[in-house]
Write an enzyme that holds these catalytic residues in place. Structure first.
Site, PDB file in Angstrom:
ATOM      1  N   SER A   1      -7.660   0.910   3.412  1.00 17.99           N
ATOM      2  CA  SER A   1      -8.155   0.433   2.115  1.00 17.99           C
ATOM      3  C   SER A   1      -9.397  -0.425   2.300  1.00 17.99           C
ATOM      4  CB  SER A   1      -7.063  -0.405   1.442  1.00 17.99           C
ATOM      5  OG  SER A   1      -7.541  -0.965   0.239  1.00 17.99           O
ATOM      6  N   SER A   2     -10.162  -0.563   1.220  1.00 17.84           N
ATOM      7  CA  SER A   2     -11.260  -1.540   1.211  1.00 17.84           C
ATOM      8  C   SER A   2     -10.916  -2.749   0.365  1.00 17.84           C
ATOM      9  CB  SER A   2     -12.525  -0.892   0.629  1.00 17.84           C
ATOM     10  OG  SER A   2     -12.906   0.219   1.375  1.00 17.84           O
TER      11      SER A   2
ATOM     12  N   THR B   1      -4.175  -0.535  -7.317  1.00 16.41           N
ATOM     13  CA  THR B   1      -4.933   0.678  -7.632  1.00 16.41           C
ATOM     14  C   THR B   1      -4.092   1.942  -7.650  1.00 16.41           C
ATOM     15  OG1 THR B   1      -6.906   1.935  -6.990  1.00 16.41           O
ATOM     16  CG2 THR B   1      -5.519   1.151  -5.192  1.00 16.41           C
TER      17      THR B   1
ATOM     18  N   ASP C   1      -7.755   8.383   0.553  1.00 15.27           N
ATOM     19  CA  ASP C   1      -8.282   7.263   1.348  1.00 15.27           C
ATOM     20  C   ASP C   1      -8.076   7.472   2.848  1.00 15.27           C
ATOM     21  OD1 ASP C   1      -9.541   5.718  -0.506  1.00 15.27           O
ATOM     22  OD2 ASP C   1      -7.945   4.255  -0.752  1.00 15.27           O
TER      23      ASP C   1
ATOM     24  N   THR D   1      -9.992   0.648 -10.039  1.00 11.40           N
ATOM     25  CA  THR D   1      -8.962  -0.157  -9.386  1.00 11.40           C
ATOM     26  C   THR D   1      -8.977  -1.429 -10.190  1.00 11.40           C
ATOM     27  OG1 THR D   1      -9.222   0.817  -7.203  1.00 11.40           O
ATOM     28  CG2 THR D   1      -8.502  -1.446  -7.204  1.00 11.40           C
TER      29      THR D   1
ATOM     30  N   ASN E   1      -6.196   4.491  -6.968  1.00 10.49           N
ATOM     31  CA  ASN E   1      -7.381   5.031  -6.310  1.00 10.49           C
ATOM     32  C   ASN E   1      -8.390   5.469  -7.367  1.00 10.49           C
ATOM     33  OD1 ASN E   1      -9.102   5.539  -4.239  1.00 10.49           O
ATOM     34  ND2 ASN E   1      -8.356   7.591  -3.846  1.00 10.49           N
TER      35      ASN E   1
ATOM     36  N   GLY F   1     -13.695  -1.070  -6.883  1.00 10.07           N
ATOM     37  CA  GLY F   1     -14.981  -0.447  -6.590  1.00 10.07           C
ATOM     38  C   GLY F   1     -15.005   0.385  -5.329  1.00 10.07           C
ATOM     39  N   GLY F   2     -13.828   0.772  -4.820  1.00 11.19           N
ATOM     40  CA  GLY F   2     -13.806   1.621  -3.630  1.00 11.19           C
ATOM     41  C   GLY F   2     -14.554   0.957  -2.493  1.00 11.19           C
TER      42      GLY F   2
ATOM     43  N   ARG G   1       0.842  -1.186   0.000  1.00  8.23           N
ATOM     44  CA  ARG G   1       0.000   0.000   0.000  1.00  8.23           C
ATOM     45  C   ARG G   1       0.884   1.245   0.000  1.00  8.23           C
ATOM     46  NH1 ARG G   1      -5.087   1.680  -1.053  1.00  8.23           N
ATOM     47  NH2 ARG G   1      -6.088   2.818   0.635  1.00  8.23           N
TER      48      ARG G   1
HETATM   49  O1  DON Z   1      -7.945   1.113  -1.393  1.00  8.62           O
HETATM   50  C1  DON Z   1      -9.100   1.427  -1.586  1.00  8.62           C
HETATM   51  O2  DON Z   1     -10.025   1.022  -0.920  1.00  8.62           O
HETATM   52  C2  DON Z   1      -9.424   2.338  -2.761  1.00  8.62           C
HETATM   53  N1  DON Z   1      -8.322   3.192  -3.047  1.00  8.62           N
HETATM   54  C3  DON Z   1      -9.793   1.495  -3.913  1.00  8.62           C
HETATM   55  C4  DON Z   1     -10.233   2.319  -5.077  1.00  8.62           C
HETATM   56  C5  DON Z   1     -11.070   1.587  -6.015  1.00  8.62           C
HETATM   57  O3  DON Z   1     -11.408   0.458  -5.829  1.00  8.62           O
HETATM   58  C6  DON Z   1     -11.524   2.341  -7.184  1.00  8.62           C
HETATM   59  N2  DON Z   1     -12.285   1.504  -8.030  1.00  8.62           N
HETATM   60  N3  DON Z   1     -13.014   1.176  -8.688  1.00  8.62           N
END
Ligand code: DON
Length: 574
Positions: free
Chosen positions: A456-457, A403, A427, A385, A405, A477-478, A110
């Site tokens: 992170s997710s 990612t 984040d 991502t 982000n 997908g955040g 990360r």
């Molecule tokens: O680490 C995380 O949770 C976010 N930065 C992920 C971002 C993400 O999945 C964007 N996507 N579609």
């Protein structure tokens, strides 16, 4: 066998998104057959990733004697070329690996806050958040971890040389790759941003619009990859590439220094493990919230008859939503970088704790998230991502999510080095209670500190059944990553779907705040919406949720792919 077996887009029902079923094709490369397609089943090794070129490169590595980790390294570098919105050198990632003998490990690469980062660095004199600072500027970038991560995992497990696994990515950057329709549209949408945020002409901009079938060549990126090929981590964190990053930082008030780059290290962590109805779940520990959250979600619903209630029944949606509401509230309070904050991981996943959290679950009535305005969630369409899943012929498995982000990170390409920088600093909780681009809020546990990793997710996950490899799964997908992985697991284990159907099935999502069920358009019919609204839920439609790329091991030992039709995602194998 190399046959086109069946092709076509079939719309199964309103519950599934347009689903290409059983589309197989094959390519012959260096006398080896690589099969690709939806619903793909193969015997020897499989990759499911976000772009066909990357999946095929991964399979070629397997065919040439590489193991799943060699393929992972090659796919990672290839995605940095052909999936510029999310594949990266300038970002970070998380991965879980399971060796064929059952040993497991998790690697955290990360991004980190630069050493001079400060808690209130995105606030003005009045303590208000300065819009865009943590997403769209040089200040938005954390110290990149991807190259350190790939080098570390390859060094520990790889069979082939580093040169062999990076070369396909170099060739792809130098010779170019063919642009898909979706990528062309995405690049065209970003054109103004690339021009605005860069003082040089980037490889992603040309005078006319991009169209499907165009070729993108990235000679500067190829040169950077060659430095990494020849000098390993030092080809990125020191020397010319590092100098170019710092020069880019100095151009517009960035704060990453040579010291930040030289000190970056990927960290091995103990995977999170838990069980669900006899299956063993192996996932990512903090600084991701993903592993803890997925174990919590599964634990909260385990004692309810969800398969009897049925896929997308009002009862099962309501139960899953109420579990999600509670889990995301915990996430905001407790989770952050374990090197900086004490996280009650075991307590959060304890059976008694989870039962207690669900003790006020009312089967007929929605819960009520805190009554605060969490603000809007801007830029759904700019999320990006990427997740990929890999398995080799010995059953070694890797689950990787990586990612920048937001889509294309902060949109800034390091001049002369050809790669995009992340905007991962967003984040962090930039101010308590202030939503990030995914609408997630947080507090002290995820506040900014120098050298700290942002929460992170990302939820790269591997599942065992009776001690054997069963599934490799994950998603971008955040905030919706966790719920996308949760639903895909349940689609297989509870609703008996094959891997492709489980991935293609429509998705919904609740994250505590905002207090609403987001659902992909057309996935819930009017009657279902009415039933959920009667229980007190608010339903909000949105274009798409997650892009899951997964592999399941069938009872005869063969591999079944699930490539998400929401993107260019491709299962490839042999
Ligand atoms: O680490 C995380 O949770 C976010 N930065 C992920 C971002 C993400 O999945 C964007 N996507 N579609």
């Amino acid at each position: 066998m190399c046959l086109i077996m069946k092709s076509g887009i079939i719309r199964l029902s309103a519950l599934l998104i347009a689903l290409p079923l059983f589309y197989y094709s094959c390519t012959i490369i260096d006398n080896n057959v690589v099969e690709t397609g939806y619903g793909l089943k193969v015997q020897n090794g499989m990759v499911v990733s976000a772009y066909p070129d990357a999946s095929i490169i991964g399979v070629k590595i397997l065919q040439n004697g590489g193991n799943a980790v060699d393929a992972t390294a090659a796919i990672h570098f290839a995605l940095a070329v052909c999936n510029p919105a999310a594949g990266n050198l300038g970002g970070g990632g998380l991965l879980v690996v399971r060796e064929s003998d059952g040993n497991i490990a998790a690697l955290d690469y990360r991004e980190k806050a630069p050493l001079v980062a400060a808690r209130d660095m995105y606030l003005d004199d009045k303590g208000e958040v300065i819009p865009g600072l943590s997403t769209s500027t040089h200040l938005a970038s954390g110290v990149p971890g991807t190259v350190a991560g790939i080098a570390e995992v390859h060094n520990k497990y790889g069979n082939l040389s580093f040169k062999e696994v990076i070369q396909p990515g170099i060739d792809l950057a130098r010779q170019g790759f063919i642009v898909s329709d979706k990528l062309a549209r995405s690049l065209n949408k970003m054109k103004d941003r690339f021009i605005e945020r860069n003082s040089h002409i980037t490889a992603f901009v040309k005078d006319e619009s991009w169209v499907e079938g165009d070729t993108i060549r990235q000679p500067e990126l190829a040169e950077t990859l060659e430095l990494i090929r020849d000098y390993g981590m030092d080809g990125f964190y020191r020397g010319r590439t590092a100098d170019l990053i710092i020069k880019e930082m100095e151009r517009v008030n960035g704060i990453i220094t040579h010291g930040d780059l030289e000190n970056y290290k990927a960290v091995w962590r103990d995977p999170i493990t838990g069980s669900y109805k006899g299956y063993r779940i192996i996932s990512m520990p903090p600084p991701s919230s993903g592993g803890v959250a997925i174990i919590q979600l599964l634990g909260m619903i385990e004692n309810y008859p969800v398969s009897e209630w049925g896929f997308h029944s009002d009862k099962s949606i309501h139960l899953m939503t109420e579990a999600e509401r509670r889990v995301y509230a915990d996430r905001a309070e407790y989770l952050g970088d374990p090197d900086f904050v004490k996280i009650p991981v075991e307590e959060l996943m304890g059976i008694d704790y989870l039962a207690g959290r669900m003790s006020d679950f009312n089967p007929d009535q929605s819960g009520d998230s805190r009554d605060i305005s969490a603000g809007s969630i801007p830029g759904y369409e700019s999320e990006e991502t990427t997740h990929f899943s890999v398995v080799d012929g010995d059953g070694m498995a890797v689950s990787v999510t990586t990612t920048l982000n937001g889509a294309y990170g902060n949109g800034i390409v390091v001049e002369g080095a050809g790669f995009l920088l992340n905007n991962e600093m967003d984040d962090f909780s930039v101010k308590p209670g202030y939503p990030n681009i995914y609408g997630l809020i947080g507090g002290e546990a995820n506040s900014i500190q120098p050298d700290k990793r942002m929460l992170s997710s990302m939820t790269p996950t591997i599942i065992e059944e009776n001690g054997e490899l069963f599934m490799i799964v994950g998603s971008p997908g955040g905030s919706t990553i966790i719920t996308s992985v949760f639903q895909t697991i349940l689609n297989v284990i509870e609703f008996n779907m094959d891997m492709q159907t489980a991935v293609s099935a429509g998705r919904f999502h609740h994250q505590w705040l905002p207090d609403q069920i987001s659902v992909e358009s057309d996935v819930f019919d009017t009657l279902l919406v009415q039933k959920l609204e009667k229980m007190g839920h608010t339903i909000a439609k949105r274009p798409s949720i997650g892009r899951v790329d997964a592999i399941r091991v069938l009872s005869d030992g063969s591999y079944e792919g699930g490539a998400d039709p929401r993107g260019d995602d491709t299962a490839a194998g042999y």
